[in-house]
Design a protein around this motif. Sequence first.
Motif, PDB file in Angstrom:
ATOM      1  N   ASN B 155      -6.532  -4.610  -7.696  1.00  0.00           N
ATOM      2  CA  ASN B 155      -7.379  -4.665  -8.891  1.00  0.00           C
ATOM      3  C   ASN B 155      -6.791  -5.530  -9.991  1.00  0.00           C
ATOM      4  N   SER B 156      -7.621  -5.720 -11.015  1.00  0.00           N
ATOM      5  CA  SER B 156      -7.251  -6.644 -12.090  1.00  0.00           C
ATOM      6  C   SER B 156      -6.176  -6.066 -12.999  1.00  0.00           C
ATOM      7  N   LYS B 157      -5.825  -4.787 -12.792  1.00  0.00           N
ATOM      8  CA  LYS B 157      -4.719  -4.210 -13.565  1.00  0.00           C
ATOM      9  C   LYS B 157      -3.385  -4.379 -12.845  1.00  0.00           C
ATOM     10  N   GLY B 158      -3.423  -5.140 -11.755  1.00  0.00           N
ATOM     11  CA  GLY B 158      -2.182  -5.459 -11.055  1.00  0.00           C
ATOM     12  C   GLY B 158      -1.834  -4.514  -9.922  1.00  0.00           C
ATOM     13  N   LEU B 159      -2.696  -3.540  -9.638  1.00  0.00           N
ATOM     14  CA  LEU B 159      -2.415  -2.603  -8.547  1.00  0.00           C
ATOM     15  C   LEU B 159      -2.618  -3.294  -7.200  1.00  0.00           C
ATOM     16  N   LYS B 160      -1.652  -3.125  -6.300  1.00  0.00           N
ATOM     17  CA  LYS B 160      -1.789  -3.641  -4.935  1.00  0.00           C
ATOM     18  C   LYS B 160      -1.279  -2.581  -3.980  1.00  0.00           C
ATOM     19  N   LEU B 161      -2.162  -2.051  -3.147  1.00  0.00           N
ATOM     20  CA  LEU B 161      -1.767  -1.018  -2.184  1.00  0.00           C
ATOM     21  C   LEU B 161      -2.296  -1.418  -0.822  1.00  0.00           C
TER      22      LEU B 161
END
Lengths: 464, 437
Positions: B155-161
Amino acid sequence: MLDKKLIKKVLDTCLESSADFAEIFIEDKFSTTAKLLSSKIENVTNTKLFGIGIRIADGYNSVYGYTNSKEEKDLIKLANNLKASFPGESKGITFELGKLQKGDRHKAKRLPDEVDIKEKVDLLFRADKAARDYNDEINQVHSRFQDYVQNVWIANTEGTYVNDTRVRTRLAINAVAANEETKQSGFNGPGGSYGFEFYSDVINVEEEAKEAARIAVTMLHADPSPSGKMPVVIDNGFGGVIFHEAVGHSLEATSVAKGTSVFTGKKNQKVASDLVTAIDDGTIENAWGSSTFDDEGCKQQKRVLLNKGVLTSYMIDKLNAKRMNDKPTNSGRRQSYKFQPTSRMSNTYIDNGESTFDEIIANTEYGLYAKKMGGGSVNPATGDFNFAVGEGYIIRDGKIAEPVRGASLVGTGKDALMKVDMVANNLSRAQGMCGSVSGAIPTDVGQPTIRVSEMTVGGTKGAN
Amino acid sequence: MNFNNLFKLAKEKGIEDLQVYFSESTNFEIEVFKGELDKYQISDSASLKVKGIYDGKMGTVSTEKINEKEFEFLINSVIASAKEITSEDEVFIYEGDKKYKEVTGLFNNSIEEISAKQKIADTEKLEKIALDLDDRVKFVQAFFGQGKTNVRIENSKGLKLEKLVNSGILGVYVITNNGEDQRTAFEYVQSNDYADFDLNDIAKKAVDKGVSLLGAKSIPSGQYEILLKNLASASLFAPHVTMFSAESVQKDVSLLKGKLNEKIGSEHITLVDDPFKKKSSKSGSFDDEGVATRYKKMVDKGELKTFLHNLKTAKKANTKSTGNGALDGIKPSNFYFKSGSLEFDDAVKSMTKGLIITDLAGTHAGCNPVSGDFSLQASGFLVEDGKIIKPVSLITIAGNYLDLLKNVTGVCNDLRFNFGFIGSPSLKIKSLQVSGD
């Protein structure tokens, strides 16, 4: 969609094996759904589905694969992987794809992409208001709008090359009525092979919503259903789900061909009362379960399944026809490219009889009147079925008496069919989603009001 | 697939925050009938689900056409969708948790490494074993399936899972016939560890069940004590799971509304949501919103402890997400009643007159989760003085699910899962209304 030369090349690749048949199914579908809950729009979503299924067969033995890719290298790779299952010598089959045949029936007047989303969402507000205005006891309404355009291209090594466009829409309304004691819900979900004109030319949104509310409120004030064996009068329209589940599934080649259906080997035999003539017709203009072609590229048709109680036709797809040594009835259907097609129902109904609704009720001393049926299921190997009754009443002294809730009907298809002793002349159809091995597909069920002389009714109240 | 340009386009068009959920799967399925391969299916597929906040509303879109040319359509759809939403619920794109638990056993190589040929041979063998076990077995269909899915959330909040899971199933369907009666039975094992597939055990259980039901008949209507077998209990539980969703509670369609910290079942009932269960494709360290998952007791000795929350419902209820966010709302992970100490055989012996219910049909239609009322076609065995007397079919059992939970008098030690993630041990129930002859 896909270049004809590429389609030919993929099919030719499939035949570089001991297979005698190959088919490609290309699907491009655009759907829009919108949901309303608590009088607010909760969700609106566009969905694009796209995929290609390849099937290769030798006789009735088949393999199937699918991918989202339309790249030549991916399709050839899939064809190569699949054909490895038929390592024998090539049969040297050659074929040509003819001119593309286009489906020209069940045309929509207002295509989904020509209608503003605001108009679609507005239907949900109208349904919500009408349901809530029906009665103060309605305390929640969920409603859901869906429309889609499903474009399919089907080509096979018999030279079939068709394109069919299926435009469908449905509005499903679920109203909940509540009081101190309990909550009860009522459902109504009209739909058809129409564009947006469905909501102006075919149905009245407010009336449909009121119907859902009416059922919920009626059931709120209903007594628990009695249990035990009794005559059951099943009303027209969605009441046809009984035939769909209890008999229709057992007439599909999917279960007949392997000998697992109770109706295997029963063609030309009497399996139902004389009063029962039953039909599966995929050609009914703009019906929910209609299409110009089936999902194997064959023209949809009308099949008389039972004629005055005698089994006259099964529903058969291409490969099961080979297993059964019978002719296909062009009944191959599937949810999407993710499923191999198999024999499925389209619009299935019991035909009109000669009694009237009033005669049936007046001739029933005591029994259950199942005005609205819920869903159900059947085990095709035993014929055991079950249905929920969405709206039920007791019939007493030839008159419809108090409403009852929580009833279910159980029995076996053959028994129930033999015990049909009155059939009215008020045939109507209703819409449902039918789930089976090739996925969930739109089907109509239907019948006139019928009476079954004896059925097991399950309820929470003890026997009378 | 790189989504940087999608995030860029979203920003340009005025979308505040955007999240992608990208899943890629490969599947393999076979069926064997009369010694021949009756089904062989392979597939590769992917889907992309995008949601974004525009003007305070959450717009959504989904596609299987996955390439950069679609980005404009995706962003336009998110905006068009958000513009129609009138729900005033606050919506979220999650920045992520500080820590995510390391969950083991989501992916097992054994099922990937074994050749298709071996799997076909084993499935054929399973069919043969079942066919040879008893003369009354007239038809057998054996099946095997496996799937591998990789999920990415960005997402655009920097979350990467990212997580990779696989699963497998091996099972058999039998039809038995003694010349007078025909019955069906079904048995399977679900696991991503190929060593868990015991051909003899699966075949034997299916055949035993199919044969023991032959000659089943209806019984007189009345109130009967019930022993609800594990899988039948799980199938009855499944349609009622939505009662535990905070969304259902907040929309006033849950029977459990207002019952937090109250007794909703007998003291024998403990229900858990377990995202760390081994060998389950429903397990994982994060949910579909990117929130860290956790193990929790939903019902402890009959007392309702929590509902299942996502970010939206948690905010409304002034609590924290329980890590049960789904793409379209709320879902449990592995949701099951905990095993008790009762042996199934002892439970049978303790009944003077009752019914063992082994199968329920039509739970999708015969249950009303809004009222809790159910009325279902059932089959099983009649028990008298602690002994199984005869098989029973064509009856219905009816009642109310919350009443049923309150009337549980014992819980067996035989927890089983119904196609993956809803589980139950066998439950002993004071009584239910049975309709038959």
